[in-house]
Design a protein around this motif. Structure first.
Motif, short mmCIF file in Angstrom:
data_model
loop_
_atom_site.label_atom_id
_atom_site.label_comp_id
_atom_site.label_asym_id
_atom_site.label_seq_id
_atom_site.Cartn_x
_atom_site.Cartn_y
_atom_site.Cartn_z
N ASN A 335 -19.76 50.16 94.97
CA ASN A 335 -20.48 51.11 95.36
C ASN A 335 -21.29 50.94 96.29
O ASN A 335 -21.84 51.90 97.34
N ALA A 336 -22.05 49.63 96.48
CA ALA A 336 -22.85 49.46 97.65
C ALA A 336 -22.24 49.27 98.69
O ALA A 336 -22.80 49.82 99.86
N ILE A 337 -20.96 49.02 98.90
CA ILE A 337 -20.33 49.15 100.10
C ILE A 337 -19.90 50.46 100.59
O ILE A 337 -20.05 50.83 101.91
N ARG A 338 -19.49 51.08 99.49
CA ARG A 338 -19.29 52.65 99.79
C ARG A 338 -20.42 53.42 100.30
O ARG A 338 -20.19 54.10 101.29
N GLU A 339 -21.49 53.07 99.96
CA GLU A 339 -22.65 53.78 100.47
C GLU A 339 -22.90 53.29 101.80
O GLU A 339 -23.32 54.26 102.70
N GLN A 340 -22.73 52.13 102.40
CA GLN A 340 -22.82 51.66 103.59
C GLN A 340 -21.78 52.50 104.36
O GLN A 340 -21.84 53.02 105.58
N ALA A 341 -20.41 52.40 104.02
CA ALA A 341 -19.68 52.89 104.89
C ALA A 341 -19.42 54.55 104.98
O ALA A 341 -19.45 54.87 106.09
N HIS A 342 -20.23 55.17 104.37
CA HIS A 342 -20.37 56.76 104.36
C HIS A 342 -21.34 56.96 105.35
O HIS A 342 -21.64 58.15 105.95
N GLU A 343 -22.16 55.80 105.34
CA GLU A 343 -23.62 56.33 106.51
C GLU A 343 -22.99 55.59 107.70
O GLU A 343 -23.73 56.12 108.78
N ALA A 344 -22.06 54.88 108.04
CA ALA A 344 -21.76 54.50 109.11
C ALA A 344 -21.24 55.32 110.09
O ALA A 344 -20.21 56.07 109.67
N ASP A 345 -21.45 55.28 111.41
CA ASP A 345 -20.92 55.82 112.27
C ASP A 345 -19.63 55.28 113.24
O ASP A 345 -18.73 55.90 114.08
N MET A 346 -19.91 53.86 113.26
CA MET A 346 -19.08 52.93 113.79
C MET A 346 -19.22 51.60 113.18
O MET A 346 -20.01 51.32 112.52
N VAL A 347 -17.92 50.86 113.05
CA VAL A 347 -17.83 49.73 112.00
C VAL A 347 -17.18 48.55 112.79
O VAL A 347 -16.14 48.78 113.49
N LEU A 348 -18.06 47.56 112.95
CA LEU A 348 -17.26 46.25 113.53
C LEU A 348 -16.97 45.21 112.57
O LEU A 348 -17.65 44.72 111.64
N MET A 349 -15.70 45.01 112.42
CA MET A 349 -14.98 44.36 111.48
C MET A 349 -14.68 42.93 112.12
O MET A 349 -13.87 42.97 112.96
N LEU A 350 -15.62 41.96 111.92
CA LEU A 350 -15.57 40.71 112.47
C LEU A 350 -15.15 39.48 111.85
O LEU A 350 -15.74 38.71 110.99
N SER A 351 -13.89 38.97 111.88
CA SER A 351 -12.96 37.94 111.26
C SER A 351 -13.22 37.77 109.92
O SER A 351 -13.53 36.80 109.44
N THR A 352 -12.84 38.89 109.15
CA THR A 352 -12.72 38.78 107.64
C THR A 352 -11.82 39.72 107.22
O THR A 352 -11.73 40.95 107.34
N LEU A 353 -10.54 39.29 106.69
CA LEU A 353 -9.62 40.20 106.13
C LEU A 353 -9.94 40.98 104.98
O LEU A 353 -9.94 42.18 104.97
N LEU A 354 -10.51 40.13 104.14
CA LEU A 354 -10.73 40.77 102.60
C LEU A 354 -11.80 41.85 102.85
O LEU A 354 -11.74 42.87 102.16
#
Length: 412
Positions: A335-354
């Protein structure tokens, strides 16, 4: 005897491959089609339109094909209202409920189309009514959040999915974000384009979420990511317990998992630094307390606390400690991740698969995503899990972050 139904597609359906995908779906699932109308856009901005009659041997076969066409943006010509049924119990949805994609979606209720709020993949759609019994809004809900009596959309009628379009024109800061995954692109020019996209996102008051893995610390990129946080180019951070512990270990002892990230030496008893760092923060009570007590004085977590950048540390079964700030309840972490995800306009995924896949599962397809990893399988798996909007760069994170920081900050 066959049954049939007409569907339509509109937009940049040729350049995006949408029309071809729909043809493939119909044929692969044993159906057939006729093109009743096809208007081709004749400029870079002009849209195309196609109307197809889709046929199958049985109603069930046709319904299955129509379901798959929905996911590709095809809409029935004769839209009906969506069917809703009350949830029989908490966390229990009616049979045949509609399972969402991560694309923008509309639900037709009483002749009106309602945009589904907070869309993400693998959810149910719940229709909420106002005090007068009129439909007020529709929103996506994960199954564990369903409450008894929620009006859940079932079947395929009255549902309109709108995949993001990909027009011919690819200029501007975000034009490069339509190229999939490659290890052969020139790194410097790609990083310049990513830096431009970050700068434009911030200029538009957008929010940037960084999803980070421990390799970022091991590779020596810690100080440069901390610079980006300090200068306001990272608005939120999502990571695991390990990332934060290694970042703090680097501050307290100059090592990451016992290795000096500058000299690559392994100091005597350095293997204990990881658990020592944990114990110091546990003694302080939290990362914030450790910063306020001047125990932690540098690094990514320090800059997050000093600059009021919210972070989510999601725990796992592998964690040592864990840190007091790490969320060990899986649902709470989601749920905490979901709140961040819906607030973000751009996401940088930096060397982490999971963590990349976890955050990607929560993102609408309209959110811009850049995924960087030395392993091309990481980026490929992210796309295969449904985050088709992601652009991947296969490179060493320890090279990428310093170059990105220099490109952004030197242009100020």
């Amino acid at each position: 005897m066959t049954v049939s139904r007409s569907v339509e597609l509109a937009g940049h359906i040729i350049d995006s491959g949408t029309l071809q995908s729909c043809f493939g779906v119909i044929m692969d699932m044993g159906g057939s089609f006729e093109v009743e109308e096809f208007d081709i856009g004749r400029s870079k901005t002009e849209k195309s339109y196609a109307r197809l009659v889709v046929s199958a041997d049985t109603d069930d076969d046709l319904q299955t094909i129509i379901h798959e066409l929905h996911q590709n943006g095809a809409t029935p010509i004769d839209p009906r209202d969506a069917t809703v049924e009350p949830a029989p119990a908490d966390q229990v949805v009616p049979p045949g409920f509609y399972s969402t994609t991560n694309h923008p979606t509309d639900i037709r209720i009483e002749g009106e189309w309602l945009a589904v709020d907070r869309i993400e993949m693998d959810c149910a759609v719940v229709v909420e009514r106002n005090g007068n019994g009129q439909p007020a809004r529709a929103r996506a809900k994960v199954l564990n959040a369903i409450e008894e009596g929620d009006l859940v959309v079932t079947g395929e009628s009255g549902i309109r999915v709108r995949p993001p379009e990909r027009p011919r024109e690819r200029s501007g800061a975000f034009g490069f974000m339509q190229g999939g995954v490659s290890s052969e692109r020139p790194s410097e020019s790609t990083i310049e384009k990513i830096a431009e996209a970050i700068t434009q996102t911030k200029a538009e008051d957008g929010s940037i979420l960084a999803v980070c893995g421990p390799a970022l610390i091991h590779s020596g990129a810690r100080e440069d990511l901390a610079r980006l946080v300090r200068k306001g180019y990272i608005d939120m951070l999502s990571a695991g317990n390990g990332f934060a512990v290694h970042d703090i270990e680097r501050d307290l002892y100059g090592t990451s998992l016992g290795m000096n990230t500058e000299t690559l030496d392994h100091p005597r008893r350095g293997h204990k630094h990881h658990i020592y760092a944990l114990s110091e923060v546990i003694r302080a009570g939290s990362i914030e307390n450790a910063v306020e007590d001047d125990l932690i004085t540098s690094g990514v977590m320090y800059e997050c606390v000093a600059n009021d950048v919210p972070f989510v540390l999601a725990g796992s079964i592998r964690d040592d400690g864990p840190l007091p700030d790490t969320i060990t309840d899986t649902i709470e972490a989601q749920n905490a991740i979901r709140e961040q995800a819906h607030e973000a306009d751009m996401v940088l995924m930096l060397s982490t698969l999971l963590h990349s896949v976890a955050v990607g599962n929560c993102l609408p397809s309209t959110t811009r995503v850049v995924c960087v990893d030395i392993n091309p399988a990481t980026v490929t798996q992210l796309l295969d899990r449904g985050s088709a909007q992601a652009v991947g760069m296969v490179t060493d994170i320890g090279t990428f972050i310093p170059m990105l920081a220099d490109t952004i900050l030197d242009s100020q």
